[in-house]
Design an enzyme around this catalytic site. Structure first.
Site, PDB file in Angstrom:
ATOM      1  N   ARG A 107       0.890  -1.175   0.000  1.00  0.00           N
ATOM      2  CA  ARG A 107       0.000   0.000   0.000  1.00  0.00           C
ATOM      3  C   ARG A 107       0.915   1.209   0.000  1.00  0.00           C
ATOM      4  O   ARG A 107       1.732   1.402   0.909  1.00  0.00           O
ATOM      5  CB  ARG A 107      -0.896   0.007   1.240  1.00  0.00           C
ATOM      6  CG  ARG A 107      -1.589   1.341   1.471  1.00  0.00           C
ATOM      7  CD  ARG A 107      -2.662   1.308   2.507  1.00  0.00           C
ATOM      8  NE  ARG A 107      -3.833   0.607   2.007  1.00  0.00           N
ATOM      9  CZ  ARG A 107      -5.040   0.684   2.576  1.00  0.00           C
ATOM     10  NH1 ARG A 107      -5.230   1.404   3.658  1.00  0.00           N
ATOM     11  NH2 ARG A 107      -6.054   0.014   2.062  1.00  0.00           N
ATOM     12  N   GLN A 137     -10.183  -3.899  -3.008  1.00  0.00           N
ATOM     13  CA  GLN A 137     -11.474  -3.494  -2.450  1.00  0.00           C
ATOM     14  C   GLN A 137     -12.611  -3.801  -3.426  1.00  0.00           C
ATOM     15  O   GLN A 137     -13.654  -4.329  -3.039  1.00  0.00           O
ATOM     16  CB  GLN A 137     -11.460  -1.988  -2.143  1.00  0.00           C
ATOM     17  CG  GLN A 137     -12.778  -1.474  -1.601  1.00  0.00           C
ATOM     18  CD  GLN A 137     -13.112  -2.060  -0.246  1.00  0.00           C
ATOM     19  OE1 GLN A 137     -12.321  -1.986   0.673  1.00  0.00           O
ATOM     20  NE2 GLN A 137     -14.288  -2.673  -0.109  1.00  0.00           N
TER      21      GLN A 137
END
Ligand code: CP
Length: 301
Positions: A107, A137
């Protein structure tokens, strides 16, 4: 090398395999304690590095738990604590980590960092969110929609709010999973030009959600947005709040999604978030199952 960097750069066949595998693995775990190992152990003897240059709750925990359920080991690394945060190049970091681990999830801020990591790593790299996209996601969100409503193909999905990185992955998914995506939000916060053609814009949120099968929103100030812009963004986005009045214009069984974390009663009211059509905690749970399927696809196990 099966990197999972973005939804539009992953084949439709691979995406479908991931979603179906995620649903199958979820069903196999039904009713078991969270720490129960999966009956299959495809990540046995695998070491996974989870690198975070930004805060995280769902991504951090779901990847960590998912690897362990599949028999692997994890190493959670903060970018600030690594030499990466003190001048070592991404390329050198990628080459070094590849000598220790079998898979890297990162990330980070800039999309270029993710791509450089993937270019120089000898092991698969997964995008755990950048300023431009959030594909894990949206894979969880596709899984969630389909477990409640069946195939998402041909359905109408409406995004109300900021045209941010999570919206970008919805736009990538609209192309690959063949659903209709409508963006409703203020012009200054339109999605990036590269996404043109993957969605349509309607400025009036009430008109936009008419006939929607799914209404989605996200925080009005993302992690990479300056806090100085907070008040301006709130003023621009207030007309796009997802509340009961807006949801009343969608289909009566329209689902509501939010990737979380949420700022309750800003981008969405608690009435909607906790209402009967909200699937926000299923989305959060499915991060676990979708990412387990992504990791298996990356490693071919
Ligand atoms: N939705 C999401 O990515 O949550 P975290 O920032 O907590 O990982």
């Amino acid at each position: 090398m099966n990197h999972f960097l973005d939804i539009h750069t992953t084949s439709q066949d691979a995406l479908r395999e991931i979603i179906d595998n995620a649903a199958r693995m979820k069903a196999e775990r039904a009713g078991k304690l969270k720490g129960t190992l999966d009956s299959e152990q495809p990540l046995a003897n695998h070491m996974v590095a989870l690198i975070f240059e930004k805060p995280s709750t769902r991504t951090r925990v779901s990847f960590d738990v998912g690897v362990r359920q599949m028999g692997g080991e994890t190493m959670v690394l903060s970018g600030a604590d690594m030499q990466l945060g003190h001048g070592e190049t991404i390329a050198d970091t990628a080459r070094v980590l590849s000598r220790y681990v079998d898979l890297i999830m990162i990330r980070t801020f800039e999309e270029a960092t993710l791509h450089e990591m993937a270019e120089y790593a000898d092991v698969p790299v997964i995008n755990g969110l950048t300023n431009r996209s959030h594909p894990c996601q949206i894979m969880a969100d596709i899984q969630t929609f389909e477990e409640h409503r069946g195939s998402i193909k041909g359905k109408k999905v409406v995004w109300s709010g900021d045209g941010n990185n999570t919206f970008a992955s919805f736009a990538h998914a609209a192309k690959q999973f063949e659903f209709d995506l409508v963006f409703t939000g203020p012009p200054p916060l339109d999605p990036e030009p590269a996404l043109e053609g993957m969605y349509t814009i309607m400025r009036d949120p009430n008109e936009a959600v008419a006939g929607a099968d799914l209404v989605v929103t996200d925080t009005w100030v993302s992690m990479h947005d300056p806090q100085s812009a907070r008040e301006r963004r709130h003023n621009q986005l207030r007309p796009y709040q997802v509340n009961a009045a807006l949801m009343a214009n969608a289909k009566s069984d329209a689902l509501f999604m939010h990737c979380l974390p949420a700022h309750r009663d800003d981008e969405a009211t608690s009435e909607v978030m906790d209402g009967p059509n909200s699937v926000i905690f299923d989305e959060a749970e499915n991060r676990l199952h979708a990412q387990k399927a992504i990791m298996r696809w990356c490693l071919g196990v």
